[in-house]
Design a protein around this motif. Structure first.
Motif, PDB file in Angstrom:
ATOM      1  N   GLN A  86       6.455   3.571   7.900  1.00  0.00           N
ATOM      2  CA  GLN A  86       7.320   3.643   6.748  1.00  0.00           C
ATOM      3  C   GLN A  86       8.862   3.599   7.406  1.00  0.00           C
ATOM      4  OE1 GLN A  86       5.550   7.855   7.608  1.00  0.00           O
ATOM      5  NE2 GLN A  86       6.330   7.406   8.866  1.00  0.00           N
ATOM      6  N   GLN A  87       9.450   3.473   6.227  1.00  0.00           N
ATOM      7  CA  GLN A  87      10.825   3.715   6.270  1.00  0.00           C
ATOM      8  C   GLN A  87      11.622   4.405   5.793  1.00  0.00           C
ATOM      9  OE1 GLN A  87      12.619  -0.373   7.077  1.00  0.00           O
ATOM     10  NE2 GLN A  87      10.253  -1.369   7.823  1.00  0.00           N
ATOM     11  N   CYS A  88      12.010   4.072   4.782  1.00  0.00           N
ATOM     12  CA  CYS A  88      12.513   5.041   3.039  1.00  0.00           C
ATOM     13  C   CYS A  88      11.654   5.878   3.144  1.00  0.00           C
ATOM     14  CB  CYS A  88      13.173   4.061   2.066  1.00  0.00           C
ATOM     15  SG  CYS A  88      11.616   2.963   0.208  1.00  0.00           S
ATOM     16  N   GLY A  89      10.433   5.472   3.183  1.00  0.00           N
ATOM     17  CA  GLY A  89       9.269   6.692   2.820  1.00  0.00           C
ATOM     18  C   GLY A  89       8.629   6.875   1.304  1.00  0.00           C
ATOM     19  N   PHE A  90       9.436   6.159   0.363  1.00  0.00           N
ATOM     20  CA  PHE A  90       9.338   6.388  -1.154  1.00  0.00           C
ATOM     21  C   PHE A  90       7.818   5.744  -1.576  1.00  0.00           C
ATOM     22  CE2 PHE A  90      12.226   8.119  -4.211  1.00  0.00           C
ATOM     23  CZ  PHE A  90      12.147   7.478  -4.928  1.00  0.00           C
ATOM     24  N   CYS A  91       7.054   4.451  -0.373  1.00  0.00           N
ATOM     25  CA  CYS A  91       5.772   4.754  -1.210  1.00  0.00           C
ATOM     26  C   CYS A  91       4.758   5.349  -0.178  1.00  0.00           C
ATOM     27  CB  CYS A  91       5.542   3.625  -0.384  1.00  0.00           C
ATOM     28  SG  CYS A  91       5.358   3.180   0.810  1.00  0.00           S
ATOM     29  N   CYS A 106       4.764  -1.354  -0.873  1.00  0.00           N
ATOM     30  CA  CYS A 106       6.053  -1.265   0.325  1.00  0.00           C
ATOM     31  C   CYS A 106       6.732  -1.829   0.084  1.00  0.00           C
ATOM     32  CB  CYS A 106       5.359  -0.864   1.383  1.00  0.00           C
ATOM     33  SG  CYS A 106       6.674  -0.130   2.753  1.00  0.00           S
ATOM     34  N   ARG A 107       8.302  -1.816  -1.038  1.00  0.00           N
ATOM     35  CA  ARG A 107       9.298  -2.810  -0.857  1.00  0.00           C
ATOM     36  C   ARG A 107       9.545  -3.108   0.573  1.00  0.00           C
ATOM     37  NH1 ARG A 107       8.257  -0.658  -5.235  1.00  0.00           N
ATOM     38  NH2 ARG A 107       8.343  -1.646  -7.237  1.00  0.00           N
ATOM     39  N   CYS A 108       9.771  -2.045   1.213  1.00  0.00           N
ATOM     40  CA  CYS A 108      10.697  -2.066   2.748  1.00  0.00           C
ATOM     41  C   CYS A 108       9.301  -3.030   3.826  1.00  0.00           C
ATOM     42  CB  CYS A 108      10.454  -0.618   3.150  1.00  0.00           C
ATOM     43  SG  CYS A 108      11.535   0.939   2.570  1.00  0.00           S
ATOM     44  N   THR A 155       6.018  -2.267   5.463  1.00  0.00           N
ATOM     45  CA  THR A 155       5.407  -1.400   6.563  1.00  0.00           C
ATOM     46  C   THR A 155       3.893  -2.067   6.787  1.00  0.00           C
ATOM     47  OG1 THR A 155       4.921  -0.329   4.910  1.00  0.00           O
ATOM     48  CG2 THR A 155       7.178   0.489   6.223  1.00  0.00           C
TER      49      THR A 155
HETATM   50  S1  FES Z   1       8.459   2.324   3.299  1.00  0.00           S
HETATM   51 FE1  FES Z   1      10.011   1.744   1.698  1.00  0.00          FE
HETATM   52  S2  FES Z   1       8.739   1.435   0.039  1.00  0.00           S
HETATM   53 FE2  FES Z   1       7.526   1.597   1.636  1.00  0.00          FE
END
Ligand code: FES
Ligand code: FES
Length: 217
Positions: A154-159, A191-193, A195
């Motif tokens: 995960q990065q931003c963790g939103f997904c 996942c927009r980041c 991951t």
């Molecule tokens: S970790 Fe940012 S959208 Fe998946």
């Protein structure tokens, strides 16, 4: 009355024509059929006992979430996601697209992954709902959660809550996943980041696939 007769004359039928207003009036309060998460997003969730015509005002709804019954009064148009987040303050499931495209709202209905944004709360009545809050027991992370942490999935963790739910449900039905199957079965989550590599590693590790978790995916 005169308008109704006009409509009958126009269609030349004995049956009164169904107007757009009539249609919307009916369609607005029938069960919608939620979408299952996955690469083939198509099937409808089975309607709960509240199936049929109800509303449009608030109706009593009991939702069994993570083993606990919650009594609510909800308009039939309220989605399961909004019921969770806005009426029960259970906010682990995220609202991103609100239209069955991203998977951030994934929860399980009788252990099947569904988009909570496309299931009406009244449809979920009578089913066992599991959210991300209901996975870890006694503060102990599940193998999928641990693997996400270990592989930095995960990065931003939103997904992430949606992915963890989708991965958990996937591994409950497939104990020997391959990378290709992981990609196919998690195709309903985005996942927009980016991951995905970490997520593939995490799923393989959680499934106990030997060697797979350390390879270059
Ligand atoms: S970790 Fe940012 S959208 Fe998946
Ligand atoms: S918020 Fe439900 S699928 Fe995106």
């Amino acid at each position: 009355m005169r308008r109704k007769d006009d409509r009958q004359r126009k269609t030349g039928s004995e049956k009164p024509e169904l107007t757009r207003r009539d249609f919307l009036k009916g369609a607005g309060v029938t069960v919608s059929g939620g979408l299952l998460v996955g690469s083939t997003v198509a099937s409808a969730a089975p309607p709960g006992p509240a199936a049929g015509f109800v509303g449009p005002g608030a109706v009593p709804v009991t939702l069994r979430i993570n083993g606990k019954a919650h009594k609510l009064n909800l308009e039939p148009r309220v989605t399961l996601l909004d019921a969770l987040r806005d009426h029960l303050d259970i906010t682990g499931s995220k609202k991103v697209c609100d239209r069955a495209t991203c998977g951030a709202c994934t929860v399980m209905l009788d252990r099947k992954p569904v988009y909570a944004c496309t299931v009406l709360a009244i449809e979920a009545e009578g089913h066992n709902i599991t959210t991300i809050e209901g996975l870890a027991k006694d503060d102990k992370l599940t193998p999928v959660m641990e693997a996400f942490v270990e592989h930095d999935a995960q990065q931003c963790g939103f997904c992430t809550p949606g992915f963890v739910m989708a991965c958990t449900a996937y591994l409950e039905r497939d104990h020997h996943p391959t990378v290709e199957e992981i990609d196919k079965n998690l195709g309903g989550n985005i996942c927009r980041c980016g991951t995905y590599r970490g997520i593939r590693h995490a799923v393989l590790q959680a499934a106990g696939v030997k060697g797979g978790a350390n390879g270059n995916l």
